[in-house]
Design a protein around this motif. Structure first.
Motif, short mmCIF file in Angstrom:
data_model
loop_
_atom_site.label_atom_id
_atom_site.label_comp_id
_atom_site.label_asym_id
_atom_site.label_seq_id
_atom_site.Cartn_x
_atom_site.Cartn_y
_atom_site.Cartn_z
N ALA A 2 -3.54 7.26 19.42
CA ALA A 2 -3.93 7.82 18.42
C ALA A 2 -5.78 8.02 18.86
N THR A 3 -6.25 7.36 19.36
CA THR A 3 -7.32 7.21 20.16
C THR A 3 -7.30 8.38 21.23
N LEU A 4 -6.34 7.98 22.62
CA LEU A 4 -6.45 8.79 23.10
C LEU A 4 -6.16 10.19 22.41
N ALA A 5 -5.74 10.32 21.89
CA ALA A 5 -4.86 11.83 21.13
C ALA A 5 -6.39 12.92 20.73
N GLU A 6 -7.46 11.89 19.75
CA GLU A 6 -8.49 12.24 19.43
C GLU A 6 -9.32 12.98 20.29
#
Length: 248
Positions: free
Chosen positions: A157-161
Motif C-alpha cells: 500500500a505504501t509502495l502504491a501510494e
C-alpha cells in the motif's frame, strides 16, 4: 563520336565522385572509431549530496553507477561484477556504492522500474529492489514490479501510494538531469570519487561500459587514500581479468 565522348565524360565524372568519396571515408571513418571512450579515464566534477542518498555502505571512496533497469549490459554488471565489488570493497568499508537512475527512451519499462526502486528506497530497501529487478529483466510490467516488492518485504500500500504521488518520478527526472550535466548518454557508466564532509562526491575517475572487475579494482585503488588501501583484501588482486566492455 559525340555519343562516345558523352559516355567517357560520364565515366570520368563517376570516377571523380568515387575517388572523392574514398578520400572522405578515409578521413572520417577512423576518426569516428577513435571517438570510442577509453575504459578508464580521469574525470572531474561533483555529484550533489542529494543524489548520494541511494548509497550502500559507508566507505570514503564512492562508486557511482548510472544505469537503466532494462539495459542488458547494466543487468550483466549487476549480476556478475557488482556482487564481487560489494563483497570486496563495500563490505570491507572501503567503498560506498551510489546508484543514479538513467532510464533510456528506448526502454519502455525502465522509467517505472526506476520509480519503483526509489519508492522501495523510502522503505529502506532500494538495494533489495535493485537486486530483484536486475535478477530478471524480462519481467518489468506493473504486476511484476508489485511481485518483486512483495518478495523483498515491502508494504504494498505504501509502495502504491509512493508511485502515484509523483515524488519518485521527480527524483528520477533529477537523476536524468545530473546525468546530462555529467555527459552520461549510455548505460552503464560509472564514476569513482571521494565522499566529502557535506555528503557530496568529488569525482576522480570515469569507467565506460560493463567492464570486468579488474578495471573497477584499478580505479578504486588509484582513488583510495593510502590509509584505506591496506584494508583492501589481497584476494581482490587475484580476481579474474575477463570481461568485455559494453554499453547500451
Amino acid at each position: 563520336m559525340k555519343r562516345l565522348k558523352s559516355v567517357v565524360d560520364v565515366l570520368a565524372t563517376l570516377l571523380v565522385v568515387i575517388a572523392a568519396g574514398l578520400v572522405i571515408w578515409r578521413q572520417f571513418i577512423p576518426a569516428a572509431s577513435s571517438r570510442r571512450p577509453p575504459r578508464i579515464e580521469s574525470a572531474k566534477g561533483t555529484l550533489p549530496a542529494e543524489l548520494a542518498r541511494t548509497a550502500l555502505g559507508s566507505g570514503q571512496v564512492a562508486l557511482v553507477e548510472f544505469a537503466d533497469f532494462e539495459c542488458p549490459f547494466c543487468g550483466r554488471h549487476a549480476r556478475e561484477v557488482e556482487p564481487m565489488i560489494r563483497k570486496t570493497f563495500v563490505d570491507t568499508g572501503v567503498v560506498r556504492e551510489v546508484f543514479v537512475n538513467l532510464p533510456l527512451p528506448i526502454h519502455a519499462h525502465a522509467g517505472p522500474a526506476s520509480e519503483a526502486a526509489m519508492c522501495a528506497g523510502q522503505q529502506g530497501k532500494f538495494w533489495g529492489m535493485y537486486d530483484a529487478l536486475f535478477q530478471d529483466q524480462k519481467g518489468l510490467e506493473a504486476s511484476d514490479l508489485t511481485a518483486r516488492a512483495d518478495k523483498i518485504g515491502l508494504d504494498s500500500a505504501t509502495l502504491a501510494e509512493c508511485q502515484r504521488g509523483g515524488k519518485a518520478r521527480a527524483e528520477v527526472e533529477r537523476h536524468k538531469k545530473v546525468a546530462a550535466e555529467m555527459k552520461v548518454q549510455a548505460t552503464p557508466a560509472f564514476f569513482v570519487g571521494l565522499v566529502q564532509s557535506d555528503g557530496s562526491i568529488e569525482i576522480k575517475k570515469r569507467l565506460n561500459g560493463a567492464l570486468p572487475f579488474a578495471d573497477f579494482r584499478t580505479a578504486i585503488v588509484e582513488v583510495a587514500p593510502a590509509e584505506l588501501r591496506s584494508r583492501i583484501p589481497k584476494v581482490a588482486f587475484n580476481a579474474p581479468q575477463d570481461g568485455v566492455p559494453n554499453a547500451f
